[in-house]
Write an enzyme that holds these catalytic residues in place. Structure first.
Site: not given
Ligand code: F6R
Length: 236
Positions: A67, A130, A132, A137
């Site tokens: 992303d 959550n 995701h 989401e």
């Molecule tokens: C980022 C991504 C997100 C993160 C998730 C957890 O490329 O794919 O899904 O893996 O938001 O973020 P952290 O690792 O910062 O807790």
């Protein structure tokens, strides 16, 4: 799903790096799907060390990130391009042209670019509090491909820590690989550390497969391993 629980994120990150290194050493032209965020940082540091020590080479590896924010220039400190360059790509022997991130410009072709490269051999994932995965989401369709996505309020709050704690500075939209694109990977590893992920990991592993918890779809993947610390495993 295979679930591996480690004492802390240090051990889990080392195990994740070992899986990635074994993947590349077994297939030097592997296609990797990569995440950003706090979770993979130690894994990337371990990969950098392994590359510098000659235990792995990324010369023929291609990468596709999950992303990217919309509205941040690639040189912006918090863009995912900048994150990847700073935390991994600048320190390994990868060819920069072989590293890809989604964008509004390439979104319609991103899945095709991955297919043309041979498809994802190994997808590395983090997970949101959550549930995701990438920026898919809760409530999003399971058959989604790369698309523009409004970032959930909860995720904006989580990510404000990277923007001086100011939610107004966090972009409100991202481009993300879809759930279908993630599920197309031949192998998936998901990393989750800390108490903030405990509920999401419980829902991922023990909950119903539901779009309300995007990560729950991973129950249906034929080759998915969770590498988590004791805190994230707290409810299992
Ligand atoms: C980022 C991504 C997100 C993160 C998730 C957890 O490329 O794919 O899904 O893996 O938001 O973020 P952290 O690792 O910062 O807790």
């Amino acid at each position: 799903m295979i679930i591996k629980i480690f004492k802390n994120d240090e051990f889990a990150s080392r195990a994740a790096a070992d899986i990635i290194i074994a993947q590349i050493n077994g297939k030097p032209n592997s296609v990797l799907g990569l995440p950003t965020g706090g979770t993979p940082v130690k894994t990337y540091q371990t990969l950098i060390n392994a590359c510098n020590e000659g235990r792995v080479s990324f010369k023929n590896v291609k990468t596709f990130n999950l992303d990217e924010y919309i509205g941040l220039h690639p040189t912006h400190e918090q863009s995912y391009r900048n994150f990847m360059n700073t935390n991994l790509f600048n320190h390994i022997d990868i060819v920069m042209e072989n590293t890809h991130l989604p964008s509004e410009e390439n979104a319609a072709n991103y899945d095709e670019m991955i297919n043309a490269a041979g498809g994802l051999d190994l997808q590395v994932l983090g997970i949101g509090g959550n549930g995701h995965i990438a920026f898919n989401e809760p409530g999003g369709a399971f058959d989604s491909l790369t698309h523009k996505q409004a970032i959930a309020e909860a995720t904006i709050r989580d990510n404000a820590r990277f923007f001086d704690g100011d939610i107004d500075k966090v972009p409100k939209f991202a481009v993300t690989l879809g759930i279908k694109g993630i599920m197309n990977a031949r192998k998936i590893i998901l990393l989750a550390f800390g108490k903030g992920k405990t509920q999401a990991i419980y829902d991922t592993v023990r909950g119903q497969v539901t779009t309300n918890v995007p990560s729950s779809i991973l129950q249906l993947h034929p080759n998915c391993t969770l590498l988590i610390d004791e805190a994230a495993a707290g409810m299992l």
